[in-house]
Design an enzyme around this catalytic site. Structure first.
Site, mmCIF file in Angstrom:
data_model
loop_
_atom_site.group_PDB
_atom_site.id
_atom_site.type_symbol
_atom_site.label_atom_id
_atom_site.label_comp_id
_atom_site.label_asym_id
_atom_site.label_seq_id
_atom_site.Cartn_x
_atom_site.Cartn_y
_atom_site.Cartn_z
ATOM 1 N N GLU A 122 0.849 -1.193 0.000
ATOM 2 C CA GLU A 122 0.000 0.000 0.000
ATOM 3 C C GLU A 122 0.891 1.251 0.000
ATOM 4 O O GLU A 122 1.832 1.306 0.768
ATOM 5 C CB GLU A 122 -0.917 0.034 1.226
ATOM 6 C CG GLU A 122 -1.906 1.194 1.132
ATOM 7 C CD GLU A 122 -2.913 1.228 2.285
ATOM 8 O OE1 GLU A 122 -2.831 0.385 3.195
ATOM 9 O OE2 GLU A 122 -3.767 2.115 2.259
ATOM 10 N N GLY A 254 3.457 2.443 10.778
ATOM 11 C CA GLY A 254 3.176 1.654 11.974
ATOM 12 C C GLY A 254 2.966 0.180 11.670
ATOM 13 O O GLY A 254 3.586 -0.685 12.274
ATOM 14 N N ALA A 255 2.090 -0.092 10.718
ATOM 15 C CA ALA A 255 1.749 -1.480 10.419
ATOM 16 C C ALA A 255 0.920 -1.523 9.146
ATOM 17 O O ALA A 255 0.540 -0.481 8.616
ATOM 18 C CB ALA A 255 0.951 -2.083 11.564
ATOM 19 N N MET A 256 0.655 -2.743 8.677
ATOM 20 C CA MET A 256 -0.060 -2.876 7.404
ATOM 21 C C MET A 256 -0.996 -4.083 7.452
ATOM 22 O O MET A 256 -0.601 -5.179 7.829
ATOM 23 C CB MET A 256 0.961 -3.010 6.264
ATOM 24 C CG MET A 256 0.355 -3.187 4.898
ATOM 25 S SD MET A 256 -0.651 -1.743 4.433
ATOM 26 C CE MET A 256 -1.899 -2.551 3.439
ATOM 27 N N ASN A 258 -2.326 -6.270 5.428
ATOM 28 C CA ASN A 258 -2.398 -7.286 4.367
ATOM 29 C C ASN A 258 -3.289 -8.455 4.802
ATOM 30 O O ASN A 258 -3.206 -8.915 5.933
ATOM 31 C CB ASN A 258 -1.012 -7.836 4.074
ATOM 32 C CG ASN A 258 0.013 -6.745 4.006
ATOM 33 O OD1 ASN A 258 -0.048 -5.885 3.152
ATOM 34 N ND2 ASN A 258 0.946 -6.744 4.954
ATOM 35 N N GLU A 291 -5.270 -2.852 12.727
ATOM 36 C CA GLU A 291 -4.980 -3.675 11.535
ATOM 37 C C GLU A 291 -5.948 -4.855 11.463
ATOM 38 O O GLU A 291 -6.409 -5.219 10.379
ATOM 39 C CB GLU A 291 -3.534 -4.167 11.536
ATOM 40 C CG GLU A 291 -2.473 -3.068 11.669
ATOM 41 C CD GLU A 291 -2.636 -1.895 10.734
ATOM 42 O OE1 GLU A 291 -3.201 -2.056 9.631
ATOM 43 O OE2 GLU A 291 -2.212 -0.775 11.104
ATOM 44 N N HIS A 294 -9.259 -3.815 10.097
ATOM 45 C CA HIS A 294 -9.232 -3.587 8.651
ATOM 46 C C HIS A 294 -9.696 -4.827 7.884
ATOM 47 O O HIS A 294 -10.083 -4.720 6.724
ATOM 48 C CB HIS A 294 -7.807 -3.255 8.191
ATOM 49 C CG HIS A 294 -7.499 -1.785 8.124
ATOM 50 N ND1 HIS A 294 -8.355 -0.871 7.550
ATOM 51 C CD2 HIS A 294 -6.405 -1.067 8.507
ATOM 52 C CE1 HIS A 294 -7.794 0.339 7.603
ATOM 53 N NE2 HIS A 294 -6.621 0.245 8.188
ATOM 54 N N GLU A 313 -9.781 4.187 6.397
ATOM 55 C CA GLU A 313 -8.926 4.633 7.501
ATOM 56 C C GLU A 313 -9.702 5.388 8.589
ATOM 57 O O GLU A 313 -9.520 5.131 9.774
ATOM 58 C CB GLU A 313 -7.750 5.470 6.984
ATOM 59 C CG GLU A 313 -6.771 4.689 6.099
ATOM 60 C CD GLU A 313 -6.193 3.437 6.751
ATOM 61 O OE1 GLU A 313 -6.337 3.275 7.980
ATOM 62 O OE2 GLU A 313 -5.598 2.611 6.030
#
Ligand code: B3K
Ligand code: ZN
Length: 855
Positions: A122, A254-256, A258, A291, A294, A313
């Site tokens: 991303e 920070g983080a993702m 996936n 996360e 999400h 977001e």
């Protein structure tokens, strides 16, 4: 990298891609400098699209071969991608490319961190892995085979099969390419299982490097609590057989999220009482939840295009705030969220980088992962929930999930489900997505014959590219208190929809004291003349915890401003009111600790600029110091008792209760140090058995002087631990006295452990220094030059993080001419660099353009 002026992309130009993707098969053969990626992609014409040009994004790829339905083709290749004639019917595209992950310092696409392979796609990183329609509205199931001589090989979805040196993964849920992930390395897992409300057995793993084993328990526990919470509160269950989280040291953010394979900056995973602070634990809990959430708000339902970023977001931040409020103290969480919103988003909304929650154009989308898209976006959802009520909100969300599962959506889709589920017309509310700037709500009042009238006026100042603003829909929660402190009107929500409005309350025995904008019910600036006595009254009597805090905060702000502008002494009435709060044992220690925190230097500079003054960073710093000493003296009789009373017996626990006690105790320690020369802080530092206390005491020593020995001891003890040393670097830059800050920071950048290509370390030092307002805005301009030099240097290797750090210059136009000239020169020096990235080019362009107008 590009030398040309960055070309903007516009929301209004959206068109669907000409093809749909039925299936993606990837075969990744890992090698540090010659990774081979073979892709087999099933395309078919998209009936909803008119434009059938076949263009695949691709950057920094070496094409080895390409074929359509098995026949080799020779596509036309540009730096942005390739195009090629294709059949009018479904076809299979095959391509093999070569990439060099070890040379990828931008940390976007496939790269290496400490010998491990990982990805960050991303927003537009997948195009650095293979040729693909790298846009969020193209969703497809992915099957991935990884070959590589590393023990752990991970990708999205469920494991299919594995052997020595290979593994195969299948993700049945159609997803956009930005959610693709691959990780390979020598990793160890902390594991558990979770049975979903739908009866699915899920294997949970948090993967870390062997040296970090034992530090993933809290992350795992946070994951389990998040999964349970999302089932209970939103009815959302997890949908794969495994959920993997990996901690990576070199990470741009920070983080993702996936799909099924969340990749985290290791600072938001790794924790032990000795190495992580209470704040770290809280952040881990929050970001793990974010996360995970999400998975539904982002992955299952994604964005049609990047302009819709806040769709996932803003909503996911709102959801993680609800979660944190449930796990900890809702009141404290709300206060902290508002402090962050004001410090970051109001600052953004009020400066050259202001943009709507849904921007209408961008050159580099990575520059729009902002406080406005995230935090203001979350506030907009909070307002929506307040306007339609919790039941209406729940109905709308159920409809959103039912209707849009598996789709790439827009803000219009989102508002539509609210309109249908609640019958409300949200046309005007939608302005929150398109209008930048923080609305001001001006309040005056009168009282006659038992009738109390509030006159309300709203106005949003112009922002770059938006001169005219229309009235917004503002939910204003308020209550009324009688002069003896009783609540005569409990919290009521008034909807402001017009530029001017009145609210009338009848049958009151005496003129009430209003408690306005309770719970900070809208992201606005309230303008009302109120006396210090009235604020002190609210601080003592308000039943709304947010406004109780707010009353104290605004008193402190006024005191500080008076000290800067008139050199006044801190009002004894404020000091007494503060003492009463600190002494009140019925109040949560965390709340009392917050009450003792003074408004920051940047907040004060902003407030002064807002009143038409030119802020003097040194005068602000000095005033804050004087106020702290005055508080220390006035509340002197309280500190020792508080310090003793707030000690936490028993082993360390990161829960909110103990964290609140530690926060209050450290606040007391900080004030005490102003009276005892830091003796107790030295002792506290030596005796600390957890990082909160250790770093807390070190900060106190840095602020009051006499930290040298403690700094050395700390470095000797923790030199081996990257995350802990980030704190050591960061604190020194942030807390250095104004006249020493540039020299201290320069020395830190010359330290052998200043591994500046690591984003955490760069942020600690350069970001830490930028947060040192009086140091960064040094009248000599040396602070500006120091930061500009490092931005230029980092831009050449990691444009994303460099561009993000350029927001240090966001407020330059509010200062005096001397400073402005120097800041502008520093920005122009960056802008003039040859080979500047698109990211940085766009940022300095915006920073300069609006600043010049204001100058
Ligand atoms: N979605 C990611 C952020 C990606 C940033 C790309 N520059 C993390 C998050 O918001 O959850
Ligand atoms: Zn997010």
């Amino acid at each position: 990298m590009t030398d040309a002026a960055p070309q903007p992309v516009f929301l209004k130009d959206y068109t669907p891609f000409g093809f749909l993707v039925d299936q993606v098969e990837l075969n990744v053969h890992l090698h540090p400098t010659a990774t081979r990626v073979r892709a087999k992609i099933a395309f078919r014409p998209n009936p909803a699209a008119r434009d059938r040009r076949f263009f695949l994004h691709g950057e920094d790829l070496t094409l080895i071969s390409a074929a359509i339905d098995g026949t080799p083709v020779t596509p036309e290749i540009t730096p942005e991608g390739l195009s090629c004639p294709v059949p009018e019917a479904p076809f299979t595209w095959e391509a093999e490319v070569e990439i060099a992950p070890a040379e990828n310092t931008a940390l976007e696409g496939l790269y290496m961190s400490n010998g491990m392979y990982c990805t960050q796609c991303e927003a537009e990183g997948f195009r650095k892995i293979t040729f693909y329609p790298d846009r969020p509205d193209v969703m497809a199931p992915f099957r991935v085979r990884i070959d590589g001589d590393l023990p752990v090989l991970l990708s999205n979805g469920n494991p299919v099969a594995q052997g020595a040196g290979w593994a195969e993964w299948n993700d049945p849920w159609p997803k956009p390419s930005y959610l693709f992930a691959l990780v390979a390395g020598e990793l160890v897992a902390t594991s558990d299982r979770f049975t979903t409300s739908e009866g699915r057995e899920v294997a949970l793993n948090v993967w870390v490097r062997p040296a970090d084993q034992g530090k993933a328990d809290y992350a795992l526990d946070s994951l389990i609590r998040s999964m349970k919470w999302d089932e209970e509160v939103y009815g959302r269950a997890y949908d794969l057989d495994v959920f993997n989280i990996v901690a990576v040291d070199d990470f741009n953010m920070g983080a993702m999220e996936n799909k099924g394979l969340n990749v985290f900056n290791s600072r938001y995973v790794l924790a032990s009482p000795e190495t992580a602070t209470d704040r770290d634990y809280e952040n881990i809990e929050r970001i793990i939840a974010h996360e995970y959430f999400h998975n539904w708000t982002g992955d299952r339902i994604t964005c049609r295009d990047w302009f819709q970023l806040s769709l996932k977001e803003g909503l996911t931040v709102f959801r993680d705030s609800q979660f944190s409020a449930d796990m900890r103290s809702a009141a404290v969480k709300r206060i902290e969220d508002v402090m962050t919103l004001r410090a970051r988003q109001f600052r953004e909304d009020n400066g050259p980088l202001a943009h709507p929650v849904r921007p209408e154009s961008y050159a580099e989308i990575n520059n729009f992962y902002t406080a406005t898209v995230y935090e203001k976006g979350a506030e907009v959802i909070g307002m929506l929930r307040r306007l339609v009520g919790p039941e209406g909100y729940a109905r709308a969300l159920d409809l959103y999930f039912a209707r849009h599962d598996g789709q790439a959506c827009t803000i219009e889709d989102w508002l539509q489900v609210f309109e249908e589920a609640t019958g409300r017309d949200l046309t005007r509310f939608k302005r929150w997505y398109s209008q930048a700037g923080t609305p001001r709500v001006k309040v005056t009042e009168d009282f006659k014959d038992g009738t109390y009238t509030l006159h309300l006026e709203q106005k949003t100042p112009p922002t770059p590219g938006q001169d005219e603003k229309l009235p917004q829909v503002i939910p204003l929660a308020l209550g009324l208190l009688s002069p003896n402190g009783d609540e005569v009107l409990p919290t009521t929500v008034i909807e402001l929809t017009e530029a001017r409005q009145e609210a009338v309350f009848e049958g009151l025995a005496a003129k009430p004291v209003p408690s306005l904008l309770r719970g900070f019910s809208a992201p606005v600036i309230l303008e009302r003349d109120s006396t210090p006595e009235e604020r002190a009254f609210l601080l003592a009597h308000d039943t709304d915890p947010f406004n109780k805090w707010e009353a104290g905060r605004s008193l402190a702000r006024e005191v500080l401003i008076a000290m800067v502008t008139e050199d006044a002494a801190p009002a004894p009435a404020w000091l007494d009111a503060l003492a009463a709060v600190v002494r009140d044992e019925a109040l949560d220690p965390a709340f009392r600790a917050l009450a003792l925190r003074l408004p920051g230097e940047d907040e004060l500079a902003e407030a002064l600029a807002d009143r038409g003054a030119v802020p003097d960073p040194l005068a602000i710093h000095a005033a804050r110091e004087r106020v702290k000493t005055a508080v220390a003296r006035h509340l002197d009789p309280l500190w020792a008792g508080l310090y003793a009373q707030m000690a936490c017996p028993g082993p360390y626990s990161p829960g909110a209760a103990d964290a609140g006690r530690r926060a209050l105790r450290l606040a007391a320690l900080g004030y005490m140090a102003r009276l005892d020369g830091g003796a107790r802080a030295q002792a506290h530092f030596s005796a600390a058995d957890n990082m909160t206390d250790e770093i807390g005491a070190l900060s106190v020593l840095l602020e009051t002087g006499g930290a040298d020995e403690a700094l050395d001891r700390f470095a000797r003890r923790w030199g081996h631990d990257r995350l802990v040393m980030d704190k050591w670097f960061g604190l020194q830059a942030t807390l250095a006295a104004p006249e020493r800050a540039v020299a201290v920071t320069r020395a830190l950048t010359e330290h052998a452990d200043f591994t500046w290509k690591n984003p955490n370390r760069f942020r600690a030092v350069i970001g830490g220094f930028s947060a040192n307002a009086a140091g960064f805005h040094d009248a000599s301009g040396a602070g500006y030059d120091l930061v500009a030099d490092w931005l230029i240097r980092l831009d050449a290797v990691n444009p994303q993080t460099a561009a993000r750090m350029s927001t240090a210059f966001e407020t330059w136009a509010r200062y005096d001419e001397g400073r402005r000239e120097k800041a502008q020169a520093a920005l122009e020096r960056i802008a003039a660099r040859e080979g500047l990235s698109r990211d940085m080019g766009e940022m300095v362009g915006r920073l300069l353009a609006a600043g010049r107008i204001a100058a």
